[in-house]
Write a protein that holds these residues in place. Sequence first.
Motif, short mmCIF file in Angstrom:
data_model
loop_
_atom_site.label_atom_id
_atom_site.label_comp_id
_atom_site.label_asym_id
_atom_site.label_seq_id
_atom_site.Cartn_x
_atom_site.Cartn_y
_atom_site.Cartn_z
N LYS A 1 -7.74 0.61 0.78
CA LYS A 1 -6.60 1.52 0.95
C LYS A 1 -7.03 2.97 1.20
CE LYS A 1 -3.51 -1.51 -1.64
NZ LYS A 1 -2.60 -1.72 -2.79
N ASP B 1 2.05 3.24 3.29
CA ASP B 1 1.95 2.44 4.51
C ASP B 1 3.27 1.71 4.74
OD1 ASP B 1 1.11 1.08 6.74
OD2 ASP B 1 -0.23 -0.29 5.67
N THR C 1 0.85 -1.19 0.00
CA THR C 1 0.00 0.00 0.00
C THR C 1 0.89 1.23 0.00
OG1 THR C 1 -1.77 -1.12 1.21
CG2 THR C 1 -1.75 1.29 1.28
N LYS D 1 4.99 1.10 7.47
CA LYS D 1 4.95 0.12 8.57
C LYS D 1 4.21 -1.15 8.17
CE LYS D 1 5.25 3.51 12.33
NZ LYS D 1 4.54 4.12 13.50
N GLY D 2 3.07 -0.97 7.49
CA GLY D 2 2.30 -2.13 7.07
C GLY D 2 3.03 -2.96 6.03
N ASN D 3 3.71 -2.30 5.10
CA ASN D 3 4.46 -3.03 4.07
C ASN D 3 5.61 -3.82 4.69
OD1 ASN D 3 2.75 -1.84 2.19
ND2 ASN D 3 4.18 -0.19 1.71
#
Length: 566
Positions: A293, A30, A27, A32-34
Amino acid sequence: MSHRPGTSDTSGTSGRFRLTLAQLNATVGDIKGNIAQVRAAWAEARDAGADMLALPEMFATGYNTQDLVMKPVFHQEAIAAIHALAADCADGPAIAIGGPALEGAELFNAYYVLQGGTVTARVLKHHLPNETVFDEMRLYGSAPVAGPYTVGPVRIGSPICEDAWHEDVAETLAETGAQILLVPNGSPYYRGKMETRQTIMVSRVVETGLPLVYLNLVGGQDDQVFDGGSFVLNPAGGLAVQMPVFETGLAHVDFIQGPEGWRAEAGVLAHIPDQMEQDYHAMVLSLRDYMRKTGFKKVLLGLSGGIDSAIVAVIAADALGAGNVRCVMLPSEYTSQASLDDAQAVAEALGCAYDFVPIDKGRAAITETLAPLFAGHAEDLTEENIQSRLRGLLLMAMSNKFGEMLLTTGNKSEVAVGYSTIYGDMNGGYNPIKDLYKTRVFEMCRWRNATHRAWMMGPEGEVIAPRIIDKPPSAELREDQKDSDSLPDYPVLDAILQILVDGDGSIDDCVKAGFSREDAARVEHLIYISEYKRFQSAPGTRLSKHAFWLDRRYPIANRWRDGAAG
């Protein structure tokens, strides 16, 4: 989804190398999410005895970032996250991950290699795509071609995406000792893209004599859809591994070193569906990801009883589940009983919520308000557009009240020639069929009635009654109105549009193809005068190399016409 061609623990064994391919959905923004996705994949790769985990191009930031990546605080955060990832994943397989890099004051599209707690190599992209949806020359510097890096027993060369579409980078890597080519990609879908990719990558393999790994992103990002479809080619060009399209997953690929070099062991060869299914899957995935997203959970749309809103409702149900889709019929006195019945039938077949909101009282109030100003003027397109804009107002009110994103439902034929009302039926946050011509909408409806896949959240079976597909298209804004009153028949219109828009052709090209000069000139004129509408239209799924938005950028104020004085 996990593919394991081999089961033995090969970590650190000379002559064998296990590479885990992470075909994942990043995303944009993002970080941290990736990175969390990378950590989870790394743990799975470690448990599978992998020597290395590979991620696609710019995975740390998501792709395509556009100008966001130039913001210093953003690219600095991404770079710091990559270095922290290296430190946290010191004991286990190496990691290769795409992200931004700074060299002096210049920003680069880079591929990082993380081993033993640190960054041991950094490949910087050389060829920068500057066509269709890409503006990388605006964002990044072009770096000199570097040599391979070493992980365990293997010297790996990584041409980054566009670098592999040219001969020079792969040839330089082969000449400087690369034994395997690992190509990280952020390659978005367009119809026929997979065949193009594989043809070009086979050329790289034949030229270098090296095995090649093509690793691609999955997921929707605004108008673009990354379709995955990662694959591995052996030195003779044979396909060793094929990952699915439009699906995330890991593939553990074992490379064996023999007298003639490294070769991938045969693995799972996923089925590649036909273009109709790929287009439909792209529309479903792009809507699903756009919602996820951007933070929306539910959608609504105006369901007219026509084919366009019907297929958008089905796409929405397949993307989000019928319980997250609200269909609204907003009839006027021109709405036929057939349309009322057909709209309700689609909603019931899908199991979606269905609301009935007549516009007659609102329209009467607006007509009364404008009557003193419009006195002495005959009714014309103005009154038709009031109906459409009133519907747009009501739908947006529902969107605000219920927190549901409004979908717009104009097909590419209508978007091209402006057969739509700005601030009316063009209202909405996303348009799944924006790059789908009307003639293909008909085909898509028949295909979906006959086809159901596990990734579709809507019901199987006939969800769009044949009578909806077969009836003459109409906006129903006046008595006995048909689309053909204002436009050439759709087979003619779409064929002309494919020449003028997709083929960037001329009116003479249309005439040579058998169409009248009058029709071609009229369509060309409509395309140009509708640019201002497209400029304000919702984003939608990109299915071709000539989608309206980043692929085709024309001025709004434009006096030029083919074959006429400006």
